[in-house]
Design a protein around this motif. Sequence first.
Motif, short mmCIF file in Angstrom:
data_model
loop_
_atom_site.label_atom_id
_atom_site.label_comp_id
_atom_site.label_asym_id
_atom_site.label_seq_id
_atom_site.Cartn_x
_atom_site.Cartn_y
_atom_site.Cartn_z
N PRO A 163 17.33 -22.63 11.21
CA PRO A 163 16.30 -21.63 11.55
C PRO A 163 15.74 -20.64 10.40
O PRO A 163 14.64 -20.37 10.17
N THR A 164 16.84 -20.19 9.60
CA THR A 164 16.53 -19.41 8.70
C THR A 164 15.46 -19.80 7.57
O THR A 164 14.85 -19.10 6.66
N PHE A 165 15.45 -21.21 7.36
CA PHE A 165 14.55 -21.79 6.43
C PHE A 165 13.61 -22.64 7.09
O PHE A 165 12.92 -23.54 6.74
N ALA A 166 13.18 -22.24 8.16
CA ALA A 166 12.11 -22.94 9.03
C ALA A 166 10.76 -23.11 8.53
O ALA A 166 10.07 -24.08 8.57
N PRO A 291 6.00 -22.35 22.75
CA PRO A 291 7.53 -22.29 22.20
C PRO A 291 8.17 -20.92 22.83
O PRO A 291 7.37 -20.06 23.09
N LEU A 292 9.45 -21.01 22.83
CA LEU A 292 10.22 -20.02 23.40
C LEU A 292 9.76 -18.78 22.44
O LEU A 292 10.11 -18.81 21.14
N PRO A 293 9.69 -17.60 22.92
CA PRO A 293 9.20 -16.39 22.03
C PRO A 293 10.17 -16.26 21.18
O PRO A 293 11.38 -16.24 21.54
N GLY A 294 9.94 -15.86 19.90
CA GLY A 294 11.04 -15.58 18.85
C GLY A 294 11.46 -16.54 18.22
O GLY A 294 12.54 -16.61 17.62
N HIS A 295 11.19 -18.09 18.67
CA HIS A 295 12.02 -19.16 18.40
C HIS A 295 11.01 -20.27 17.76
O HIS A 295 9.79 -20.29 18.10
N VAL A 296 11.46 -21.05 16.73
CA VAL A 296 10.79 -22.12 16.21
C VAL A 296 11.14 -23.44 17.01
O VAL A 296 9.91 -24.16 17.09
N THR A 297 12.06 -23.77 17.31
CA THR A 297 12.49 -25.05 18.02
C THR A 297 12.28 -25.07 19.14
O THR A 297 11.36 -26.01 19.93
#
Length: 690
Positions: A163-166, A291-297
Motif C-alpha cells: 500500500p505504501t507504493f500503491a 473503495p473503503l475510505p482511506g484504502h486503495v484495495t
Amino acid sequence: MLTSEGFTSFPLRMWEKVLSKVRRAVVFMDDRCAEALHWSGGAAVLLEAGATNVKEFSSFEACSADEPKAVFVVSTLLKGRTVDTIRDILSLSHFQYCVVVTAVAHSVHLFANNVTTDMEGSPVFEQFEEKLCEWMGNMNYTAEVTHVPVVFAPVSPHLLLTPTFAHLFPLLAPDLVSINSKRPEKKRFGSLVDVDIHSLPVELQLHIKSLASGLNSLFEATGTREESFAVGPMSRIIAGELSSHPQSKNRRKTAANKASIIFIDRTMDLTGAVGHHGDNLVEKILTVLEPLPGHVTDAQVDILELTSLQRTPHPQTALAPGCLAQTRSPVAHSLWEAMLTSKHKEAVMEVRRQLVEAASKEKLPIKMSMGRVTPEQLCSYVQHFRGNLGVLESHCGVLQLSLATAQTLRHPSLPRWDSCLAFERLLLQALGDYDFPAVLRQLLPLMKPEGATNSTTTGSMSREDEFGPDELILLLIYLYSLADEAQPTKRGTDGEVEKLERELIGALTLVITREPRISLLLQKLTGCSTPEELTTDRVHSVVEDLFESLRGLSHTRDHLKQLRTVYTASDGVHQATHRPLLRQILQEVFHPDKPECPDIEYMSGGLTDLLKTGFSMFMKVSRPHPSDNSVLFLFLVGGVTPSELRLIRETVAMHKPGTQVLVLSTRLLRPTDIPKLLLTTQRLTPDIGV
C-alpha cells in the motif's frame, strides 16, 4: 525448505515488533500503514496488544493529560509534513513517552539528507529522538525512533501488496519529455529504456530506494538470495536498485535459500488491466462497489441488511461499512481466496455454499437450493442471521463477503460489463481489418451526452447497459494500447488521426460536462466533486492530457524483441485475440528447453555478469534462468488484477506444477484505477514525506 508461507507471514512478524511498543499507548497511524495493518488483523490487534486508542495521523488530533504515551506509525520519511504533524500532536498533548515507527529505512533517510556514505548507528533517528523530547517539553522524557518495514499487506496466501507504493507506476512518454527538459540537449534520453535512477527526480529516487529496502528486508528475514529479472524500463531501475542495495550484497553471500523474482512493468500490457474479459467475481466487486475510505484495495460493503435499521437516503452516516478483508476468520479467509482465484460462477456457488453451511451450524431455517445463484437468494439467506448478536459475531466475515457478492450481482452498472466485453471483441477484430482512423471512427457514435436522442447509437446513459464516460475512457485505453501493434499507422494517415482525436476530445469533453452524476473516476481525474464544478475548460484540459498519455501506449513494447506483441489477428477461422503478456512471460520461464529470452533481462549479475558478457564472444556463458529455483516471485509494478492471479495459477499448474509462485504488486487493480494512474503527476514526484 523455502515456502510461500514463510514470505506471507513476514508482514505479521513485522507488525509484532510494532505491537510490542503499543501497551498503554495511543496509536497514531497514517492511511498507508493502516491499510497494511488492515490485511494483518486490523485495529483489533493493536487493542488486544494493550493500546488504549487508535487515531488518525493528523494535526487535528491530540490526547488528554491522562494519556502519557504515544506511538506513531508512519509510512514516510521523518521530514516535511510528517515532522510537522508529529510536532503539532505533541504540542497539543501531554505525552511523556513517545515512540515513532517509520517504514522508511535509515539508509533512505541518509540519502534524503544528502549523506551518501555508510554511517555507524542511526544518527538521523537519534537526532529526531532529541527533537521529540524537546516537543514533549522535557529532555528527560523517553523518546524512541525505529524502522520497521510494515510495507506489505498479505491479501491472500499467494499475494502480497505494498500500500505504501500503491501510486508507483511505470514511466510514460510524457514523463520522458519532463525528464529531458531538465537535461542538456546532448544528454537527453532517446527512450524510456535509457533512463537510469540518477536521472529521476529525488522524490522518485527515494520512493524506489524505499521499495528496494522493503524487498531486501523480506528476503533477509527468510534467508533468501534472489536472482532478479526485469521486463520494462521501471522494472529495470527497481531490480537494479535492489541488486545494488548495500545490505543485499552481504545477504546474498550468506543466504541459504534461493528464489527468482521477475519485475514487470504494468504498462507492458494495459489491455489486460482495463479489459472486461476477466471471468472473476472479485474483479467485478472492486469495479462496482466504492473503495473503503482511506484504502486503495478494499471495498466498502453495505451491511444494513444485518441490522434492524430502516434504509434512509444517507444510511452511511449511521452505519460503518463492512469490507472484504476478513483476516480474523479462517473460514471467511478461505472463502475470500476462492472468490479471488476462481471463475465467477464457481466463486458465487462457493459463497452460497459457505452461507448455507454457516446457517446449518447455527440451526437456522435455510435450505440449500439448486440452480443459478441470485442476489435475492443470497440476501434472503443473510436475513436469517439478523437479530442474533452471537451468530452475527461468529459468521460476520462470511456474511460481509456474501453481501458484497449480492450487492455486486444486483448493481445497476454491472450489465455494462458484458456490453464493454462485446465491444472490446469488436475492436479486436476491427483492429486487424481496418486502419486506425477507421477504428477510431467507431468510437465517435458512442460519445453522446446523457439525454441525447439517437436510436442508432449506444452513447446515452439512460439505459443500464450503455456506455458512460468511465466506460468510454477505458475503451480508449484498450484501443490505444493495441493500436499501432495491430495496425501500424500508415504514412499519410497521421493528419487524419489528429483530426479524429480532436473530434473525440471535444465529444468526450461534452459527455463529461453533461453528466448529472459525477463518478468516482471523474472526481479523481478532474478534481471536482460536484457536476457544477465540471467546467468545459477544466474537463477539456484533462481529456487532452489523457490523449497525450494514450498516444505513447502502443509503443511501450517497441524495445522488446520477442514479447513485443500481445495481439493476434484473425486468420479467417479464429477470431482476433489479446495474448496476455503475463502468460507469455510464464510460458518462456517454464519452457522445458529453458531458452534465454532477451526481453527477460537478468539484473543480479553486476560487474561479474558484464565480464561474462564480454567473454561470451569467445566462450559459451550461461546466465541464471528464472525457472532455476523452486520459488518464483512476480512483481507487477503498477498493479495486478484478480483475473491475472487466476491466469498465473493456471499457467503454472499447466507448465510446472511444483513451482511455488508468489505475486507481489503495488495494488490490486480496478479497471478504473488505470486512467488516474496514466494522468497522475505523482509518477515523478510521489509523496514520501519530503
